[in-house]
Design a protein around this motif. Structure first.
Motif, short mmCIF file in Angstrom:
data_model
loop_
_atom_site.label_atom_id
_atom_site.label_comp_id
_atom_site.label_asym_id
_atom_site.label_seq_id
_atom_site.Cartn_x
_atom_site.Cartn_y
_atom_site.Cartn_z
N SER A 103 0.83 -1.21 0.00
CA SER A 103 0.00 0.00 0.00
C SER A 103 0.86 1.26 0.00
O SER A 103 0.47 2.29 -0.53
CB SER A 103 -0.93 -0.01 1.21
OG SER A 103 -0.19 -0.02 2.40
N ASP A 219 -4.73 6.10 5.56
CA ASP A 219 -4.01 4.82 5.50
C ASP A 219 -4.53 3.89 6.59
O ASP A 219 -4.04 3.90 7.72
CB ASP A 219 -2.51 5.11 5.67
CG ASP A 219 -1.69 3.84 5.66
OD1 ASP A 219 -2.25 2.75 5.44
OD2 ASP A 219 -0.45 3.94 5.87
N TYR A 222 -4.28 -0.69 9.79
CA TYR A 222 -4.54 -1.57 10.95
C TYR A 222 -6.03 -1.73 11.25
O TYR A 222 -6.43 -1.83 12.40
CB TYR A 222 -3.78 -1.02 12.17
CG TYR A 222 -2.29 -0.99 11.93
CD1 TYR A 222 -1.57 -2.18 11.80
CD2 TYR A 222 -1.60 0.21 11.77
CE1 TYR A 222 -0.22 -2.17 11.52
CE2 TYR A 222 -0.24 0.23 11.50
CZ TYR A 222 0.44 -0.96 11.38
OH TYR A 222 1.79 -0.96 11.11
N SER A 256 -3.97 -2.87 2.93
CA SER A 256 -3.25 -4.01 2.37
C SER A 256 -3.37 -5.19 3.32
O SER A 256 -3.80 -5.04 4.46
CB SER A 256 -1.77 -3.69 2.14
OG SER A 256 -1.05 -3.77 3.35
N SER A 258 -0.80 -6.78 4.26
CA SER A 258 0.58 -6.99 4.71
C SER A 258 0.68 -7.65 6.08
O SER A 258 1.48 -8.55 6.27
CB SER A 258 1.34 -5.67 4.73
OG SER A 258 1.72 -5.35 3.43
N LYS A 259 -0.10 -7.18 7.03
CA LYS A 259 0.02 -7.77 8.37
C LYS A 259 -1.17 -8.68 8.67
O LYS A 259 -1.56 -8.89 9.80
CB LYS A 259 0.20 -6.68 9.40
CG LYS A 259 1.62 -6.13 9.28
CD LYS A 259 1.86 -4.89 10.04
CE LYS A 259 3.29 -4.41 9.77
NZ LYS A 259 3.58 -3.17 10.46
N1 PMP Z 1 1.01 2.04 6.57
C1 PMP Z 1 1.33 1.96 7.86
C2 PMP Z 1 0.69 2.88 8.84
C3 PMP Z 1 2.27 1.03 8.30
O1 PMP Z 1 2.58 0.95 9.60
C4 PMP Z 1 2.87 0.18 7.35
C5 PMP Z 1 3.95 -0.78 7.78
N2 PMP Z 1 3.52 -1.92 8.20
C6 PMP Z 1 2.50 0.29 6.02
C7 PMP Z 1 1.57 1.23 5.65
C8 PMP Z 1 3.11 -0.55 4.96
O2 PMP Z 1 2.15 -1.30 4.31
P1 PMP Z 1 2.44 -2.09 2.98
O3 PMP Z 1 3.21 -3.30 3.32
O4 PMP Z 1 1.09 -2.41 2.46
O5 PMP Z 1 3.19 -1.19 2.05
#
Ligand code: PMP
Length: 428
Positions: A103, A219, A222, A256, A258-259
């Motif tokens: 993202s 963004d 979380y 995303s 991602s986590k």
């Molecule tokens: N936005 C925030 C607030 C994050 O803490 C992070 C890191 N984990 C990201 C975006 C990164 O996300 P992505 O892996 O989708 O690029």
């Protein structure tokens, strides 16, 4: 236990001597611990391993509408993936474009596009003398790195317990047409772990920007990352609020997996108004023939729906919660009575934000580094790495095993105490 302010000089000297003995023990341990970044630990990555089994050489790799995911086609993402990410980000599938694996990359891309081509017919930012951006602080270092990279002037806005100081945001956004955006991590923010209140979200939706090409960079990294079953923050859905307020194009929302699944190998998306989607697509269709549909399919077949995502997030929480609670307990046991620090106790996200006395964070982090424990560098949570009070430290408990985390936080606590006493005794 007396607070440091109540101690006599002699008492402080004795305390310092004891602390130095402990410091020496840490030094002798020859530690090499790194708790800089909020990355999932191995056990969290293992949670998603079965995702690797949902597709095989015998699988039918057609998506819902019959398109073969093994080849080109479907510019903005397969329908079932838009539906899944739409559920996570709480918007209808038609308001979503699915991107690649990050993202952050989508955010970079959005600023880049605004620079070269403008937004919905506005002047490209590269033709303007000045572009400014609001940065609620403390915030996410990689956001600030993007705006710094583009030469955008960043303006700090204090982040309060219920979101950015909206009096300041409203005043600046409505009076200065060179302000083109604001970074927001509205739920379980990085690093403070706060969630914007309904009132703050509504005030965002009602903004009257001086610049028609001002966008809120929402963004929501979380959104489903709760630590507790019974204590979960709630965030009002902003696209809907913007629509109701007559400001439908004001927000770009990012998300995303991602986590949720594999960081760096997940799926990212932007969600926004249909006008903005159309505008973005003008670039998107030149930029790519479409992102990785096989990965989109893999995620949908594994998670199925929002319930699948929630179940996965409960498993993440079971791994993360004890780590957060360990950090909170060590801080509580060691620092609570001393009156030299306070810290956040988030209900979700990836960070605990620690506030020390003024002009201490750099020194504390440097001491930890010397003892072989590296934390996020002091200043990182502010634009240009300049923490005006030099007092904020971001703690990322997710990655290290419990034992290492315990050692790292004890080293941190030792360093905080030493620095606080040295400042009182005027020792360099
Ligand atoms: N936005 C925030 C607030 C994050 O803490 C992070 C890191 N984990 C990201 C975006 C990164 O996300 P992505 O892996 O989708 O690029």
């Amino acid at each position: 236990m007396k607070s440091y302010n109540e101690m006599t000089k002699k008492e402080l000297e004795n305390e310092l001597e004891n602390l130095r003995k402990i410091t020496k023990e840490y030094k002798d341990m020859d530690l090499h611990l790194n708790i800089q970044r909020g990355i999932p630990c191995q056990a969290q990555l293992d949670l998603s391993m079965k995702m690797m089994d949902v597709l095989s050489s015998t699988s039918d790799l057609s998506c819902e509408d019959g398109i073969d995911c093994r080849t080109y086609g479907v510019l903005t993402g397969i329908p079932e993936c838009k539906k899944l990410l739409g559920e996570i980000i709480e918007v209808p599938p038609e308001n979503i474009i699915i991107y690649g694996n990050s993202s952050l990359n989508v955010m970079f891309d959005s600023i880049s596009r605004s620079y070269t081509h403008g937004i919905l017919g506005s002047t490209p930012w590269c033709k303007l003398d000045k572009v400014k951006w609001l940065c609620p602080v403390p915030g996410y270092d990689r956001h600030f790195a993007i705006t710094e990279y583009f030469g955008i002037e960043m303006i700090n806005v204090p982040l309060k317990e219920d979101g950015p100081d909206m009096d300041i945001v409203e005043k600046l956004v409505s009076s200065d047409p060179s302000i083109k955006g604001i970074w927001c991590v509205p739920k379980y923010s990085n690093p403070d772990g706060i969630t914007y209140s309904n009132e703050v979200v509504k005030r965002f939706a009602r903004l009257k920007p001086a610049a028609s090409d001002f966008r809120i960079y929402w963004d929501n990294a979380y959104s489903v990352h709760h630590l507790y079953e019974d204590k979960q923050d709630f965030l009002l859905e902003i696209l809907d609020e913007c629509k109701k307020a007559g400001n439908p194009d004001l927000v770009y929302k990012f998300t995303s997996t991602s986590k949720i699944s594999f960081p760096g190998s997940g799926i990212a998306a932007i969600a926004t108004s249909l006008n903005n989607i159309q505008d973005i697509k003008e670039q998107f269709k030149i930029q790519t023939i479409g992102h990785d549909k096989v990965n989109q399919l893999r995620h949908v077949r594994y998670f199925k729906d929002l319930n699948g995502i929630k179940e996965q997030m409960r498993k993440h929480a079971d791994i993360l919660r004890p780590k957060f609670e360990l950090v909170e307990k060590i801080l509580e046991d060691n620092l609570k009575d001393l009156n030299i620090a306070h810290w956040t106790k988030p209900h979700g996200g990836y960070f605990i934000s620690l506030y020390l006395e003024e002009n201490s964070a750099k020194e504390v982090i440097a001491r930890c580094n010397k003892l072989g424990v590296s934390f996020t560098p002091a200043g990182s949570t502010y634009p240009y790495h300049k923490d005006p009070h030099d007092n904020n430290i971001r703690i990322a408990p997710s990655y290290p095993p419990m034992k290492d985390l315990e050692t790292a936080i004890n080293v941190l606590v030792n360093s905080i105490k030493v620095v606080a006493i040295k400042h009182r005794l005027n020792i360099q």
